[in-house]
Design a protein around this motif. Structure first.
Motif, PDB file in Angstrom:
ATOM      1  N   PHE A 219       0.732  -1.093   0.161  1.00 15.14           N
ATOM      2  CA  PHE A 219      -0.204  -0.103  -0.303  1.00 15.14           C
ATOM      3  C   PHE A 219       0.800   0.617   0.210  1.00 15.14           C
ATOM      4  O   PHE A 219       1.828   1.319   0.382  1.00 15.14           O
ATOM      5  CB  PHE A 219      -1.216  -0.032   0.997  1.00 15.14           C
ATOM      6  N   GLN A 220       0.576   1.876  -0.084  1.00 16.16           N
ATOM      7  CA  GLN A 220       0.718   3.822  -0.694  1.00 16.16           C
ATOM      8  C   GLN A 220       0.971   4.674   0.526  1.00 16.16           C
ATOM      9  O   GLN A 220       0.394   4.809   1.314  1.00 16.16           O
ATOM     10  CB  GLN A 220       0.289   4.197  -1.222  1.00 16.16           C
ATOM     11  N   ARG A 221       2.127   4.845   1.138  1.00 18.68           N
ATOM     12  CA  ARG A 221       2.328   5.362   2.074  1.00 18.68           C
ATOM     13  C   ARG A 221       2.976   6.613   2.530  1.00 18.68           C
ATOM     14  O   ARG A 221       4.948   5.642   2.166  1.00 18.68           O
ATOM     15  CB  ARG A 221       2.033   4.966   3.348  1.00 18.68           C
ATOM     16  N   ARG A 235      -4.415   2.557   7.081  1.00 19.19           N
ATOM     17  CA  ARG A 235      -4.902   3.587   8.132  1.00 19.19           C
ATOM     18  C   ARG A 235      -6.037   4.308   7.340  1.00 19.19           C
ATOM     19  O   ARG A 235      -6.391   3.621   6.156  1.00 19.19           O
ATOM     20  CB  ARG A 235      -4.025   4.870   8.015  1.00 19.19           C
ATOM     21  N   THR A 236      -7.073   5.071   7.662  1.00 16.23           N
ATOM     22  CA  THR A 236      -8.090   5.288   6.946  1.00 16.23           C
ATOM     23  C   THR A 236      -7.588   6.038   5.662  1.00 16.23           C
ATOM     24  O   THR A 236      -6.906   7.030   5.299  1.00 16.23           O
ATOM     25  CB  THR A 236      -8.954   6.577   7.547  1.00 16.23           C
ATOM     26  N   GLY A 237      -8.527   5.259   4.649  1.00 14.14           N
ATOM     27  CA  GLY A 237      -8.213   6.001   3.108  1.00 14.14           C
ATOM     28  C   GLY A 237      -6.604   4.974   2.358  1.00 14.14           C
ATOM     29  O   GLY A 237      -7.042   5.577   1.090  1.00 14.14           O
ATOM     30  N   GLU A 238      -6.362   4.373   2.945  1.00 17.80           N
ATOM     31  CA  GLU A 238      -5.243   3.782   2.917  1.00 17.80           C
ATOM     32  C   GLU A 238      -5.930   2.017   2.049  1.00 17.80           C
ATOM     33  O   GLU A 238      -7.007   1.680   2.221  1.00 17.80           O
ATOM     34  CB  GLU A 238      -4.354   3.399   3.290  1.00 17.80           C
TER      35      GLU A 238
END
Length: 304
Positions: A219-221, A235-238
């Motif tokens: 996932f992108q962070r 997290r929210t939105g991931e």
């Protein structure tokens, strides 16, 4: 004209190898209790290979020390165990989890496991009375790494002062220390990421499979692709998805990103790195993104 002598010029890899082997032998002769810091990543595996060559046919005359965050990639731990078993070296594991339980470091819920390695490492070096610790730092990795010399003095608190480094003219190393102090030694300081990969290819060195292209849920962070894991809740939105990726460096999986890549052989990895404009730490290590001087601050405190 007929040639009357052979050309004995060494290749660049041979020169780097010879320099590193010389450093290993010098430290083994000069220091009472050396130890090799071993993460199971590509650089530390190359170091172990160099140490093997330096003392062959005898066994490596010092133990290896891993600071285990508890968040290490399983593939890296498996490769570490293979190397330790094959060479018959003594493995010391300094666990961050245990250090937290023993009150050596404090987990406040905000500090990364990578940073908690500092206190864990310093405690392990003190408990083992080690006077020299080999590290796999390279000068091309990061600005703070480029400031450090081959012999890097640490005071009685395990800290580094970049303004108080000793000269190393003509590759002469000053290893004098007082009680409670130690030296960090960097045998592959002058190697680059490309040199490491060329050497891995030449020597047929076994490394963790995650350095090669594979399928992984990520996932992108913060501009990085991180591994989906119980240690890394979304997290929210991931959202996680499966992509074809590989890792350029390994460490705490909650902070170590991967890159999209089809490079599934060493030759393909070399071609990929040859055109890269960002170092592996700059591209995929979240702990180096907190500030411009993040690495230097950690090194002053006693980091690798």
């Amino acid at each position: 004209m007929t040639e009357t002598h052979a050309d004995y010029q060494l290749s660049q890899l041979d020169q780097l190898e010879a320099e590193s082997i010389h450093i290993f032998r010098e430290v083994a002769a000069e220091f009472e209790k050396p130890v090799l810091m071993f993460s199971g990543g590509k650089d530390s595996i190359v170091m172990l290979r160099l140490a093997e060559k330096a003392f062959y046919p005898a066994k490596i005359p010092f133990p290896v020390l891993q600071v285990d965050t508890g968040y290490d990639f399983p593939e890296v731990i498996a490769c570490r165990d293979k190397w330790v078993s094959r060479l018959g070296v003594r493995l010391i594991v300094a666990s961050v989890e245990q250090a937290i339980a023993d009150g050596i470091v404090v987990d406040d819920g905000k500090t990364s496991r990578n940073r908690l390695q500092i206190g864990t490492l310093l405690n392990a070096l003190e408990e083992g009375s080690f006077t020299a610790a080999f590290g796999g730092g390279r000068r091309d990795e990061e600005k703070a790494r480029a400031k450090e010399r081959v012999y890097s003095h640490r005071d009685e608190f395990g800290q580094w002062d970049p303004k108080m480094q000793r000269p190393e003219l003509w590759s002469l190393y000053n290893g004098r220390i007082h009680e409670g102090e130690h030296m960090r030694i960097f045998p592959i300081s002058n190697w680059t990421e490309l040199d490491i990969w060329h050497y891995i290819g030449r020597e047929g060195i076994e490394i963790p499979a995650i350095y090669f292209s594979h399928q992984r849920r990520v996932f992108q962070r913060d501009g990085m692709l991180l591994t989906e894991s119980d240690f890394n809740p979304l997290r929210t939105g991931e959202s996680a998805e499966e992509r074809t990726v590989r890792f350029r460096t390994v460490g705490d999986l909650t902070l170590t990103g991967c890159v999209e890549s089809e490079a599934d052989t060493i030759d393909k990895i070399i071609d990929e790195i040859a055109i890269a404009r960002v170092t592996e730490r700059g591209a995929t290590r979240g702990d180096d993104r907190f500030s411009e001087a993040a690495m230097e601050d950690r090194k002053k405190e006693g980091y690798f």
